[in-house]
Each structure stands twice: as C-alpha cells, then as structure tokens.
Write a protein that holds these residues in place. Sequence first.
Motif, PDB file in Angstrom:
ATOM      1  N   SER A 286       0.843  -1.184   0.000  1.00 43.24           N
ATOM      2  CA  SER A 286       0.000   0.000   0.000  1.00 43.24           C
ATOM      3  C   SER A 286       0.887   1.245   0.000  1.00 43.24           C
ATOM      4  CB  SER A 286      -0.880  -0.026   1.253  1.00 43.24           C
ATOM      5  OG  SER A 286      -1.617   1.149   1.362  1.00 43.24           O
ATOM      6  N   LEU A 287       0.446   2.283  -0.678  1.00 44.46           N
ATOM      7  CA  LEU A 287       1.164   3.554  -0.703  1.00 44.46           C
ATOM      8  C   LEU A 287       0.210   4.660  -0.272  1.00 44.46           C
ATOM      9  CD1 LEU A 287       3.021   3.260  -4.124  1.00 44.46           C
ATOM     10  CD2 LEU A 287       4.028   3.054  -1.851  1.00 44.46           C
ATOM     11  N   PRO A 288       0.764   5.734   0.285  1.00 37.87           N
ATOM     12  CA  PRO A 288      -0.102   6.864   0.620  1.00 37.87           C
ATOM     13  C   PRO A 288      -0.693   7.467  -0.658  1.00 37.87           C
ATOM     14  CG  PRO A 288       2.117   7.147   1.522  1.00 37.87           C
ATOM     15  CD  PRO A 288       2.143   5.954   0.636  1.00 37.87           C
ATOM     16  N   ASP A 289      -1.850   8.114  -0.514  1.00 39.67           N
ATOM     17  CA  ASP A 289      -2.403   8.793  -1.680  1.00 39.67           C
ATOM     18  C   ASP A 289      -1.481   9.953  -2.062  1.00 39.67           C
ATOM     19  OD1 ASP A 289      -3.007  11.060  -0.081  1.00 39.67           O
ATOM     20  OD2 ASP A 289      -4.975  10.235   0.424  1.00 39.67           O
ATOM     21  N   ASP A 290      -1.792  10.637  -3.134  1.00 42.42           N
ATOM     22  CA  ASP A 290      -0.874  11.644  -3.668  1.00 42.42           C
ATOM     23  C   ASP A 290      -1.131  13.072  -3.172  1.00 42.42           C
ATOM     24  OD1 ASP A 290      -3.189  12.133  -5.078  1.00 42.42           O
ATOM     25  OD2 ASP A 290      -2.321  11.764  -7.053  1.00 42.42           O
TER      26      ASP A 290
ATOM     27  N   ASP B  46      13.060   9.474   2.282  1.00 40.69           N
ATOM     28  CA  ASP B  46      13.404   8.271   3.049  1.00 40.69           C
ATOM     29  C   ASP B  46      12.313   7.203   3.034  1.00 40.69           C
ATOM     30  OD1 ASP B  46      15.869   9.293   3.675  1.00 40.69           O
ATOM     31  OD2 ASP B  46      15.217  10.104   5.599  1.00 40.69           O
ATOM     32  N   PHE B  47      11.218   7.417   2.317  1.00 40.75           N
ATOM     33  CA  PHE B  47      10.151   6.426   2.266  1.00 40.75           C
ATOM     34  C   PHE B  47      10.696   5.119   1.701  1.00 40.75           C
ATOM     35  CE2 PHE B  47       6.635   4.152   0.327  1.00 40.75           C
ATOM     36  CZ  PHE B  47       5.671   4.205   1.324  1.00 40.75           C
ATOM     37  N   GLY B  48      10.415   4.026   2.407  1.00 44.01           N
ATOM     38  CA  GLY B  48      10.879   2.723   1.952  1.00 44.01           C
ATOM     39  C   GLY B  48      10.307   1.633   2.828  1.00 44.01           C
ATOM     40  N   PRO B  49      10.873   0.424   2.748  1.00 41.14           N
ATOM     41  CA  PRO B  49      10.378  -0.681   3.571  1.00 41.14           C
ATOM     42  C   PRO B  49      10.355  -0.292   5.054  1.00 41.14           C
ATOM     43  CG  PRO B  49      11.966  -1.462   1.970  1.00 41.14           C
ATOM     44  CD  PRO B  49      11.993   0.046   1.905  1.00 41.14           C
ATOM     45  N   GLY B  50       9.243  -0.562   5.691  1.00 41.54           N
ATOM     46  CA  GLY B  50       9.111  -0.241   7.112  1.00 41.54           C
ATOM     47  C   GLY B  50       8.551   1.140   7.383  1.00 41.54           C
ATOM     48  N   SER B  51       8.431   1.970   6.361  1.00 37.68           N
ATOM     49  CA  SER B  51       7.856   3.298   6.577  1.00 37.68           C
ATOM     50  C   SER B  51       6.369   3.171   6.890  1.00 37.68           C
ATOM     51  CB  SER B  51       8.024   4.178   5.336  1.00 37.68           C
ATOM     52  OG  SER B  51       9.365   4.508   5.108  1.00 37.68           O
ATOM     53  N   VAL B  52       5.905   4.000   7.788  1.00 35.08           N
ATOM     54  CA  VAL B  52       4.493   4.096   8.137  1.00 35.08           C
ATOM     55  C   VAL B  52       4.100   5.568   8.031  1.00 35.08           C
ATOM     56  CG1 VAL B  52       4.535   2.067   9.633  1.00 35.08           C
ATOM     57  CG2 VAL B  52       4.976   4.308  10.620  1.00 35.08           C
ATOM     58  N   TRP B  53       2.815   5.833   7.971  1.00 40.41           N
ATOM     59  CA  TRP B  53       2.376   7.219   7.915  1.00 40.41           C
ATOM     60  C   TRP B  53       1.043   7.352   8.633  1.00 40.41           C
ATOM     61  CZ3 TRP B  53       2.274   3.758   4.018  1.00 40.41           C
ATOM     62  CH2 TRP B  53       1.075   3.539   3.347  1.00 40.41           C
ATOM     63  N   ALA B  54       0.698   8.576   8.976  1.00 38.68           N
ATOM     64  CA  ALA B  54      -0.569   8.872   9.626  1.00 38.68           C
ATOM     65  C   ALA B  54      -1.166  10.098   8.967  1.00 38.68           C
ATOM     66  CB  ALA B  54      -0.373   9.105  11.122  1.00 38.68           C
ATOM     67  N   ASP B  55      -2.443  10.020   8.649  1.00 38.03           N
ATOM     68  CA  ASP B  55      -3.168  11.139   8.058  1.00 38.03           C
ATOM     69  C   ASP B  55      -4.132  11.717   9.087  1.00 38.03           C
ATOM     70  OD1 ASP B  55      -2.072  10.952   5.425  1.00 38.03           O
ATOM     71  OD2 ASP B  55      -3.361   9.217   5.041  1.00 38.03           O
TER      72      ASP B  55
ATOM     73  N   VAL C 241      -5.311   8.594  11.293  1.00 37.52           N
ATOM     74  CA  VAL C 241      -5.339   7.180  10.943  1.00 37.52           C
ATOM     75  C   VAL C 241      -3.914   6.815  10.562  1.00 37.52           C
ATOM     76  CG1 VAL C 241      -6.152   5.413   9.348  1.00 37.52           C
ATOM     77  CG2 VAL C 241      -7.737   7.126  10.195  1.00 37.52           C
ATOM     78  N   GLY C 242      -3.326   5.903  11.340  1.00 39.73           N
ATOM     79  CA  GLY C 242      -1.997   5.406  11.036  1.00 39.73           C
ATOM     80  C   GLY C 242      -2.112   4.279  10.029  1.00 39.73           C
ATOM     81  N   ARG C 243      -1.144   4.213   9.127  1.00 40.08           N
ATOM     82  CA  ARG C 243      -1.206   3.192   8.074  1.00 40.08           C
ATOM     83  C   ARG C 243       0.162   2.562   7.859  1.00 40.08           C
ATOM     84  NH1 ARG C 243      -4.916   7.177   6.121  1.00 40.08           N
ATOM     85  NH2 ARG C 243      -6.935   6.243   5.714  1.00 40.08           N
ATOM     86  N   THR C 244       0.138   1.304   7.457  1.00 42.69           N
ATOM     87  CA  THR C 244       1.367   0.596   7.090  1.00 42.69           C
ATOM     88  C   THR C 244       1.307   0.256   5.608  1.00 42.69           C
ATOM     89  OG1 THR C 244       0.593  -1.681   7.382  1.00 42.69           O
ATOM     90  CG2 THR C 244       1.354  -0.518   9.376  1.00 42.69           C
TER      91      THR C 244
END
Length: 156
Positions: free
Chosen positions: A3-7, A14-23, A31-34
Amino acid sequence: MPSLPDDRFPLPEDFGPGSVWADRTGHRTLVGRTQRGVEIPIGHGEGEASPGELLKLALIGCAGMSSDVNLARRLGEDFEARLWAHGTSDEAENRYLSIAEEVQLPLEGLTAQEIATVVKVFGRAVAAGCTVERSVVPGVEVTHRVLGVEPGEEQA
C-alpha cells in the motif's frame, strides 16, 4: 500488494520498507497506516488507540514476537500467552517514567526448574531480540514479569 499513501503529499525521500504514515482525520485524530494495508485509528475517542497505548502495544507485541520461538520449544508449538503493559504518563514531565510488562503463560504442571528456565528464556529473548524495547530503553524503564511466578522464585 504493498500500500502507498495517496498523492495529497509527495513521498518523503526516506520512504521505503518499514515506513508508516498517519493522516489527520480531525481534531487530534489520525489514521496510522502501514505499507501492508493496516489502518489504526489514533486519538482518544471510542475505537481509537492513543499514542501511549500504541507505544505499550508495540512493546508487548515485540516482546511476544521476540520470545515466541524460544517459548514454543519449551511450552509447545500451540502454547497460549497473553501479554499486558501498564503505565501512565507523568503529566508534570509529559512522559512515561516506567512501563510494566506482564506475560501470562501456561505454567501448570511445570517443575520449579522448568518455570525458572521459561522465565529466563523469556527475558533473554526479549532483551536480545526486541528492537522496540532496545530503542526505547534506557529512556524509559520497562520491566517484565511472568505472572504466576513470585519475584525471586524464578531463580530456582
């Protein structure tokens, strides 16, 4: 499929394996996402996990995963376990001063020596393999206890 964040925002360098994000979804809610498609509502409302709860879940999740293989060798492949984490933040310092972890394991029928081995194996596995704890400690005191075993009893 990853899954990738929307645009709405460009991906950080630095986005890569193991990166997470929250919107942000509202006032003090996210909402945290993996990348594996997991979504975790973050906040203080119903159905949301607070950042402190996520920290404690990360600690006990890591402890459980780090000790799983070694405990399975001693307790059987399908052993049951429940891990707990307790701690409240110190409002004056705005941080957790300590987090107590406890694990419940099927110890019935084990000898005192076998229980001592289980306790030792659990502690060593977490100390060696839990990346989350190794990252947090020594900033916060994290303790472990196998429930049903009295302090000092594990040294049989």
